[in-house]
Scaffold this active site. Structure first.
Site, PDB file in Angstrom:
ATOM      1  N   LEU A 118     -15.785  13.617  17.985  1.00  0.00           N
ATOM      2  CA  LEU A 118     -15.980  12.958  16.690  1.00  0.00           C
ATOM      3  C   LEU A 118     -14.961  11.820  16.592  1.00  0.00           C
ATOM      4  O   LEU A 118     -13.906  11.952  15.991  1.00  0.00           O
ATOM      5  CB  LEU A 118     -15.827  13.949  15.539  1.00  0.00           C
ATOM      6  CG  LEU A 118     -16.253  13.433  14.157  1.00  0.00           C
ATOM      7  CD1 LEU A 118     -17.738  13.073  14.162  1.00  0.00           C
ATOM      8  CD2 LEU A 118     -15.971  14.462  13.090  1.00  0.00           C
ATOM      9  N   HIS A 119     -15.285  10.700  17.241  1.00  0.00           N
ATOM     10  CA  HIS A 119     -14.400   9.542  17.231  1.00  0.00           C
ATOM     11  C   HIS A 119     -14.756   8.627  16.060  1.00  0.00           C
ATOM     12  O   HIS A 119     -15.602   8.963  15.236  1.00  0.00           O
ATOM     13  CB  HIS A 119     -14.441   8.808  18.576  1.00  0.00           C
ATOM     14  CG  HIS A 119     -15.800   8.326  18.965  1.00  0.00           C
ATOM     15  ND1 HIS A 119     -16.301   7.114  18.551  1.00  0.00           N
ATOM     16  CD2 HIS A 119     -16.773   8.903  19.709  1.00  0.00           C
ATOM     17  CE1 HIS A 119     -17.523   6.948  19.042  1.00  0.00           C
ATOM     18  NE2 HIS A 119     -17.837   8.033  19.740  1.00  0.00           N
ATOM     19  N   ALA A 120     -14.113   7.482  15.973  1.00  0.00           N
ATOM     20  CA  ALA A 120     -14.198   6.614  14.792  1.00  0.00           C
ATOM     21  C   ALA A 120     -15.616   6.229  14.381  1.00  0.00           C
ATOM     22  O   ALA A 120     -15.945   6.275  13.194  1.00  0.00           O
ATOM     23  CB  ALA A 120     -13.361   5.361  15.005  1.00  0.00           C
TER      24      ALA A 120
END
Length: 84
Positions: free
Chosen positions: A14-16
């Site tokens: 769950l990155h930017a």
């Protein structure tokens, strides 16, 4: 509080970018107080910084919680369809 658990399958965690989309979706249900729970830690679903601080990786079991089933279902669906 209604909760649903799922395994996050986004290959890069769950990155930017997906977290930003998730926050945008969560803000549609702000009155339902949506939260994301991972590894015993809880973060408001409307806070990008707090979500990123959870460090959710691919294969992680996460729980979406909110006051309404509609909010939980929409947010779980969003997370289930994250494509990196």
């Amino acid at each position: 509080m209604i909760e649903k658990t799922l395994v996050f399958t986004g290959k890069n965690g769950l990155h930017a970018r997906p977290a930003g989309g998730f926050v945008k979706k969560a803000k549609e249900y702000k009155e339902a107080n949506p939260t994301l729970i991972f590894n015993g830690n809880e973060a408001k679903a409307t806070s990008l910084v707090k979500l990123l601080a959870l460090g959710i990786k691919s294969g992680s079991e996460i729980t979406v919680a909110a006051d309404t089933e509609e909010a939980v279902d929409a947010l779980v669906e969003f997370l289930a369809n994250v494509v990196d």
